[in-house]
Design an enzyme around this catalytic site. Structure first.
Site, short mmCIF file in Angstrom:
data_model
loop_
_atom_site.label_atom_id
_atom_site.label_comp_id
_atom_site.label_asym_id
_atom_site.label_seq_id
_atom_site.Cartn_x
_atom_site.Cartn_y
_atom_site.Cartn_z
N LYS A 13 1.08 -1.09 0.19
CA LYS A 13 0.20 -0.05 0.16
C LYS A 13 0.78 1.39 -0.27
CE LYS A 13 -2.43 -1.54 4.20
NZ LYS A 13 -1.53 -2.47 4.07
N ARG A 88 -9.72 0.99 8.94
CA ARG A 88 -8.64 -0.06 8.96
C ARG A 88 -10.18 -0.77 9.91
NH1 ARG A 88 -2.78 1.13 8.50
NH2 ARG A 88 -2.01 -1.94 9.07
N ARG A 127 11.54 -6.64 4.97
CA ARG A 127 11.45 -5.81 4.94
C ARG A 127 11.72 -5.00 5.57
NH1 ARG A 127 5.09 -3.07 4.97
NH2 ARG A 127 5.65 -3.22 7.36
N ARG A 160 11.11 -2.31 10.50
CA ARG A 160 10.60 -1.92 11.55
C ARG A 160 9.96 -2.52 12.96
NH1 ARG A 160 5.02 -0.59 8.25
NH2 ARG A 160 3.76 -1.33 9.95
N ARG A 171 -1.02 -8.24 12.81
CA ARG A 171 -1.09 -8.31 12.46
C ARG A 171 -2.48 -8.74 11.27
NH1 ARG A 171 4.11 -5.47 10.30
NH2 ARG A 171 2.91 -4.45 9.17
#
Ligand code: AMP
Length: 220
Positions: A13, A88, A127, A160, A171
Site C-alpha cells: 500500500k 481499518r 522488509r 520496523r 497483524r
C-alpha cells in the site's frame, strides 16, 4: 477525489500510494506513518500508539479517527487524498464517510490490493525501510544497491518494530477480523476495485492507475 488503498499488511500500500500521489497530485495520508512520526517525536499520541503498534494491534478508533479528521482539515487535503492504512475498521469507514460528507465529498474508490497471507508473511519478514524518505526494500525481492543503505538518500535502513514474526501474525489476524469486512462494505456501495497484488509493483501500479475514477473513459 479521495481514494482508499485497502489490503493486508505487506500488500504494498505504501509503495503504491507513493506512485498514485505522484501521478495525481493528491496528498498521501498514511495513518501508520503519522503514528510512527509521533513515536519518533516522543509525543503523548506516539507513546499511546506505540503500545498498540508493537503488539500488532490497532490503535483505538477514537484516537485514530480524531487524528485523521485533523489531517483532512489541513488545506493540502482539500482537493483529495490517497488514504493508505485508513480506514481499518467499519467504525473508521463510517467516520470517514461522515467527515467527507460534511464537505460535500465522498470516497470515490476503494482499491483492494489483494495478496495471499503466505506471500504477505514472506514479504514482511524481509522488509527494510528508510526512516528518512520512506523508501521500502526487501532482502530478496527488492534489495538496495548497498546492503543496509537507502538508494535514494543514503540513510541507514531499519526494520520496523512490528515486523517481528509474532507481531506479523497478530497483524494478519487483526486484518482478517477487523479490516477485511471493509471489502464487503465498499463492494456493497459499488466503490470496490480488486487488484491482484501478487505481481511486480509496476504492474500492480499500472492497474491501480487505470482503476482511478478520472482514468475511466467518459460515457455520455
Ligand atoms: P501501517 O504502517 O499502516 O502498517 O500501520 C502500522 C500500525 O499503526 C498498525 O499495525 C496499527 O497499530 C497502527 N495503525 C495504522 N493505521 C491505523 C488505523 N487506521 N487504525 C488503527 N491503527 C492503525
Amino acid at each position: 477525489m479521495h481514494i482508499i488503498l485497502l489490503g493486508p499488511p505487506g500488500a504494498g500500500k505504501g509503495t503504491q500510494a507513493a506512485r498514485l500521489v505522484e501521478a495525481t497530485g493528491l496528498v498521501h495520508v498514511a495513518t501508520g506513518d503519522m503514528f510512527r512520526e509521533n513515536v519518533r517525536g516522543g509525543t503523548e499520541l506516539g507513546l499511546l500508539a506505540k503500545s498498540y503498534m508493537d503488539r500488532g494491534e490497532l490503535v483505538p478508533d477514537e484516537v485514530t479517527i480524531a487524528m485523521l479528521r485533523e489531517r483532512l482539515d489541513r488545506p493540502d487535503a482539500a482537493a483529495g487524498s490517497v488514504l493508505d492504512g485508513f480506514p481499518r475498521t467499519t467504525e473508521q469507514a463510517r467516520a470517514l464517510d461522515d467527515a467527507l460528507a460534511e464537505r460535500d465529498q465522498a470516497v470515490d474508490a476503494a482499491l483492494l490490493i489483494d495478496v495471499p497471507p503466505d506471500e504477505v508473511r514472506a514479504r514482511l519478514g524481509g522488509r527494510w525501510t528508510c526512516a528518512a524518505d520512506g523508501a521500502v526494500y526487501h532482502e530478496t525481492n527488492n534489495p538496495p544497491a548497498a546492503a543496509g543503505v537507502c538508494d535514494g538518500c543514503g540513510a541507514a535502513l531499519t526494520q520496523r518494530d512490528d515486523d517481528t514474526p509474532a507481531a506479523i501474525d497478530r497483524r494478519l489476524t487483526v486484518y482478517e477480523r477487523q479490516t477485511a469486512p471493509l471489502i464487503a462494505f465498499y463492494e456493497s456501495a459499488g466503490r470496490l476495485v480488486r487488484i491482484d497484488g501478487a505481481r511486480a509493483p509496476a504492474d500492480v501500479g499500472a492497474d491501480l492507475l487505470a482503476a482511478l475514477p478520472t482514468a475511466s473513459p467518459e460515457v455520455d
